[in-house]
Design an enzyme around this catalytic site. Structure first.
Site, PDB file in Angstrom:
ATOM      1  N   SER A   1     -10.982 -42.975  -8.037  1.00 18.67           N
ATOM      2  CA  SER A   1     -10.116 -43.529  -9.068  1.00 18.67           C
ATOM      3  C   SER A   1     -10.481 -42.936 -10.442  1.00 18.67           C
ATOM      4  CB  SER A   1     -10.195 -45.061  -9.050  1.00 18.67           C
ATOM      5  OG  SER A   1      -9.182 -45.625  -9.841  1.00 18.67           O
TER       6      SER A   1
ATOM      7  N   ASP B   1      -1.867 -47.144  -0.432  1.00 19.77           N
ATOM      8  CA  ASP B   1      -2.058 -47.399  -1.862  1.00 19.77           C
ATOM      9  C   ASP B   1      -0.707 -47.334  -2.577  1.00 19.77           C
ATOM     10  OD1 ASP B   1      -3.332 -47.873  -4.257  1.00 19.77           O
ATOM     11  OD2 ASP B   1      -4.446 -45.988  -4.301  1.00 19.77           O
TER      12      ASP B   1
ATOM     13  N   HIS C   1      -6.546 -48.561  -2.099  1.00 20.03           N
ATOM     14  CA  HIS C   1      -7.087 -47.877  -3.280  1.00 20.03           C
ATOM     15  C   HIS C   1      -8.571 -47.545  -3.161  1.00 20.03           C
ATOM     16  CE1 HIS C   1      -6.929 -46.372  -7.313  1.00 20.03           C
ATOM     17  NE2 HIS C   1      -7.922 -47.172  -7.682  1.00 20.03           N
TER      18      HIS C   1
END
Length: 249
Positions: free
Chosen positions: A101, A199, A229
């Protein structure tokens, strides 16, 4: 301890991970509002095959949510730079970086500026709205306080400081992300981009944008069917670790 007696559960703060192995180091960068647990299994498995693994903890992360408000993206980026320098000072000439991320954004930025062997990113956004970043912090604080078993009234009161936080630092966060994405052509090293098929659609679009714009002659993109995620903690965890090992080997 019961909340009815005025007590709350105390959550232990997170710590960095440093597992010594051979002379090839892997720098593992966790996600926003999370901590090094994102990378614990990856670090452990890579270390078993010989790699030295280091997962730093960003300032204000892995502690009470209030600590997070004292820092911004520039502080977290400096944490990443210090982590890279730490490995250099330890004598490592080969350093691979893996980021999840926002950790993936830091990994891409590092690959634009420093000598890196490979860059591997997972669930990376090419943009992030400041309001959504703020909501992420509020949700994190709310969940943290629920785990502490605080009363709904106390949680509501303590969330006020989060609801009232200005967007200035989060606008800078968005600018950092955008600047990194605008400079993807500077990346020429082997690059792997992973995303979770379960996701938000944003992340598959982001993955293909990154794949298209990095200048690497050796690059890989792959979606994982069971992943949301936090890919390194999900059902595809072992498959992802094996893909990472195949790529850096």
């Amino acid at each position: 301890m019961k909340k009815g007696f005025g007590f709350v559960i105390k959550i232990l703060p997170a710590k960095e991970i440093y597992l010594k192995g051979d002379n090839h180091a892997v720098l593992l960068l966790h996600s926003f509002t999370s901590h090094t647990r994102d990378m614990k299994k990856v670090a452990t498995e890579l270390n078993k095959t010989g790699y030295t693994c280091y997962a730093p903890l960003y300032s204000g992360h892995g502690q009470t949510p209030e600590q997070l408000l004292q820092y911004n993206v520039n502080d977290w980026w400096q944490d990443v730079m210090k982590a890279y320098q730490f490995l250099k000072d330890e004598g490592f000439q080969k350093i691979t970086v893996i980021g999840l991320s926002i950790g993936g954004i830091f990994a891409l930025r590092l690959a634009q500026l420093k000598k890196i062997e490979h860059v591997i990113v997972l669930s990376v956004p090419i943009d992030r709205d400041p309001e959504r970043l703020k909501k992420r912090i509020i949700d994190y604080a709310n969940n943290y306080k629920k785990i502490e078993e605080k009363s709904a009234l106390q949680i509501s009161h303590e969330l006020e400081v989060f609801n009232q936080m200005p967007l200035d630092s989060l606008i800078k966060f968005q600018e950092f992300i955008r600047f990194t994405i605008q400079n993807l052509e500077k990346i020429t090293i082997p690059s792997a981009i992973f995303y979770g098929i379960r996701d938000d659609k944003l992340y598959s679009i982001s993955a293909y944008t990154i794949y298209k714009n990095v200048n690497s002659s050796e690059k890989l993109i792959k979606g994982f069917k069971q992943s949301k995620h936090l890919m390194t903690l999900g059902k595809d965890q072992i498959e992802i670790i094996n893909e990472i090992l195949d790529f850096i080997n």
